[in-house]
Design a protein around this motif. Sequence first.
Motif, PDB file in Angstrom:
ATOM      1  N   SER A  78      -0.451  -6.843   2.426  1.00 46.69           N
ATOM      2  CA  SER A  78      -1.784  -6.758   1.841  1.00 46.69           C
ATOM      3  C   SER A  78      -2.646  -7.969   2.197  1.00 46.69           C
ATOM      4  O   SER A  78      -3.728  -8.139   1.641  1.00 46.69           O
ATOM      5  CB  SER A  78      -1.675  -6.615   0.319  1.00 46.69           C
ATOM      6  OG  SER A  78      -1.149  -5.347   0.010  1.00 46.69           O
TER       7      SER A  78
ATOM      8  N   SER B 280      -3.372  -4.794  -3.473  1.00 45.11           N
ATOM      9  CA  SER B 280      -1.946  -4.596  -3.747  1.00 45.11           C
ATOM     10  C   SER B 280      -1.663  -3.110  -3.699  1.00 45.11           C
ATOM     11  O   SER B 280      -2.215  -2.345  -4.488  1.00 45.11           O
ATOM     12  CB  SER B 280      -1.577  -5.157  -5.125  1.00 45.11           C
ATOM     13  OG  SER B 280      -0.245  -4.817  -5.427  1.00 45.11           O
TER      14      SER B 280
ATOM     15  N   SER C  82       1.155  -1.477  -4.354  1.00 45.16           N
ATOM     16  CA  SER C  82       1.880  -1.022  -5.548  1.00 45.16           C
ATOM     17  C   SER C  82       1.047  -1.247  -6.805  1.00 45.16           C
ATOM     18  O   SER C  82       1.256  -0.609  -7.825  1.00 45.16           O
ATOM     19  CB  SER C  82       3.190  -1.797  -5.682  1.00 45.16           C
ATOM     20  OG  SER C  82       2.898  -3.178  -5.823  1.00 45.16           O
TER      21      SER C  82
ATOM     22  N   THR D 251       2.338  -6.148  -7.970  1.00 47.38           N
ATOM     23  CA  THR D 251       2.983  -7.356  -7.445  1.00 47.38           C
ATOM     24  C   THR D 251       2.512  -8.585  -8.225  1.00 47.38           C
ATOM     25  O   THR D 251       1.310  -8.747  -8.473  1.00 47.38           O
ATOM     26  CB  THR D 251       2.663  -7.505  -5.939  1.00 47.38           C
ATOM     27  OG1 THR D 251       3.058  -6.299  -5.287  1.00 47.38           O
ATOM     28  CG2 THR D 251       3.388  -8.675  -5.308  1.00 47.38           C
TER      29      THR D 251
ATOM     30  N   GLN E  97       6.084 -10.197  10.291  1.00 43.32           N
ATOM     31  CA  GLN E  97       6.414  -9.402   9.105  1.00 43.32           C
ATOM     32  C   GLN E  97       6.777  -7.969   9.483  1.00 43.32           C
ATOM     33  O   GLN E  97       7.739  -7.386   8.990  1.00 43.32           O
ATOM     34  CB  GLN E  97       5.234  -9.367   8.123  1.00 43.32           C
ATOM     35  CG  GLN E  97       5.629  -8.637   6.842  1.00 43.32           C
ATOM     36  CD  GLN E  97       4.500  -7.908   6.141  1.00 43.32           C
ATOM     37  OE1 GLN E  97       3.431  -7.708   6.710  1.00 43.32           O
ATOM     38  NE2 GLN E  97       4.721  -7.510   4.911  1.00 43.32           N
TER      39      GLN E  97
HETATM   40  O1  PA5 Z   1       4.989  -4.321   3.700  1.00 45.07           O
HETATM   41  C1  PA5 Z   1       5.160  -4.293   2.501  1.00 45.07           C
HETATM   42  O2  PA5 Z   1       5.246  -3.222   1.864  1.00 45.07           O
HETATM   43  C2  PA5 Z   1       5.248  -5.555   1.669  1.00 45.07           C
HETATM   44  O3  PA5 Z   1       5.243  -6.695   2.457  1.00 45.07           O
HETATM   45  C3  PA5 Z   1       4.062  -5.611   0.728  1.00 45.07           C
HETATM   46  O4  PA5 Z   1       2.885  -5.563   1.477  1.00 45.07           O
HETATM   47  C4  PA5 Z   1       4.068  -6.868  -0.146  1.00 45.07           C
HETATM   48  O5  PA5 Z   1       5.269  -6.998  -0.820  1.00 45.07           O
HETATM   49  C5  PA5 Z   1       2.929  -6.775  -1.157  1.00 45.07           C
HETATM   50  O6  PA5 Z   1       3.045  -5.617  -1.913  1.00 45.07           O
HETATM   51  P1  PA5 Z   1       1.810  -4.953  -2.609  1.00 45.07           P
HETATM   52  O7  PA5 Z   1       0.783  -4.625  -1.580  1.00 45.07           O
HETATM   53  O8  PA5 Z   1       2.347  -3.746  -3.285  1.00 45.07           O
HETATM   54  O9  PA5 Z   1       1.279  -5.964  -3.600  1.00 45.07           O
END
Ligand code: PA5
Length: 441
Positions: free
Chosen positions: A96, A149, A151, A154, A292
Amino acid sequence: MAKNIPPKQNMLYVDYQNALSEKVGVLNGVSRRAFLGALKKNDRLLKTVFRSKNKEGYAFLNLPDDQAALLKIKKWVKKQGKHQWENIVLLGIGGSALGTIAIKEALIGQYQNPKIKPQFFAVDNIDPDHVAELLSVIDPVKSLFVVISKSGGTTEPLALHSVFREKLIGKGVKDLKKHFVFITGTGGNTLRKFGKKEGIDCFDIPPKIGGRFSVLSSVGLLPATLLGIDTNALLRGAKKMREMVKKATPEKNPALILACLQYLLDKRKRKVMTVMMPYSNRLFRIGDWYRQLLAESIGKKSTVGPTPITALGTTDQHSQLQLYNEGPNNKWFIFLRLLKYKNEIKLGNHLPDNLSFLNGKKLNQIIDAALQGTVGSLTKNKRPNVTIDIPKIDAESIGMLLMLFEIQVALLGLMYKVNAFNQPGVEESKKITKSLLSKKT
Ligand code: PA5
């Protein structure tokens, strides 16, 4: 026998010769035969990737077609004009944040002219000193906070949202909602519910799109539009790459080539680390985003998971290259070579004797020679490497790069036989953090 594709100055081009055994020996390089065999075999899997475009995870392939989402973002951003925001502050982490940071750095650069508004800041950590530092240079009252985010639950972005909300309240701001916009997954998650309660505008991350594959959704497009980036061109580039990869023959398919080399070098030649090394500061954060993408998508079993490393040329020639050239031969290298920098900067003519070869040269020539020096030395030391030529940096070429690597990694998921789109190891840490913080002290 497939030959390497001849370089075209206006096209992204993957030069993979130095990853083959002909150049770096049979112990360290892939034989042409094995490589061609892998291209042929995995072309089938690439077709599976495209056939799965409406399935969980693979839906990132459809993002370049979502003109309705872009239009909605543009209309909203236009209305923000009246606020004349001095700062756009992104609060998000992992998928994100990293894609948006990569786009911003590639297309705007690292240092922003302080006279140009809005300035962009990304807070992707909850280090209190880092947050305090930001608060010492921005006025929250003149800032728009983009909370992202998927989800919606987070800890980091929600905690950061709370911090900046408190600061605004402390400064007597009554109309809090105008200072925030939320970007989150569909469904009734915590962030969305909170946004609804407070009347904060909320943009959707479409379903079936994983965090690290979401850069071409509202996650990257909304902040990029706020910063005046040509988001049409970004999507156009992504679409061009998607179509090219879909139609190209295996020997000319950059996503397939990169996936096959990654797999063969890791599994057959024990190159368990992948170093992405752009010779361009502007592309450095693309390497970070890729780090990542590869790590979280493929690192799933104790036997599966190349370790990605990001380095910057020429800077890290003076920090990492000793290890890369003479340390354990357990890495392979992806160089990003920029064919045309935005600027040409020329040296003077005053350098004496042993440095006189620099007189009158451009930094552009020197950085390219340094790249060739690194490639040459690694190849001589039998360290497999590929160079991706990038004609220039613009929104279209960045869109192309993002889509290229996303398809490569989706394909790698099938090749390594892992689910490239989940991250149970990340979720686990999130759960432990939450339970620790929930304990009464
Ligand atoms: O690729 C992913 O799913 C993770 O790296 C998320 O982006 C990260 O954990 C952040 O999560 P969220 O966007 O739900 O806050």
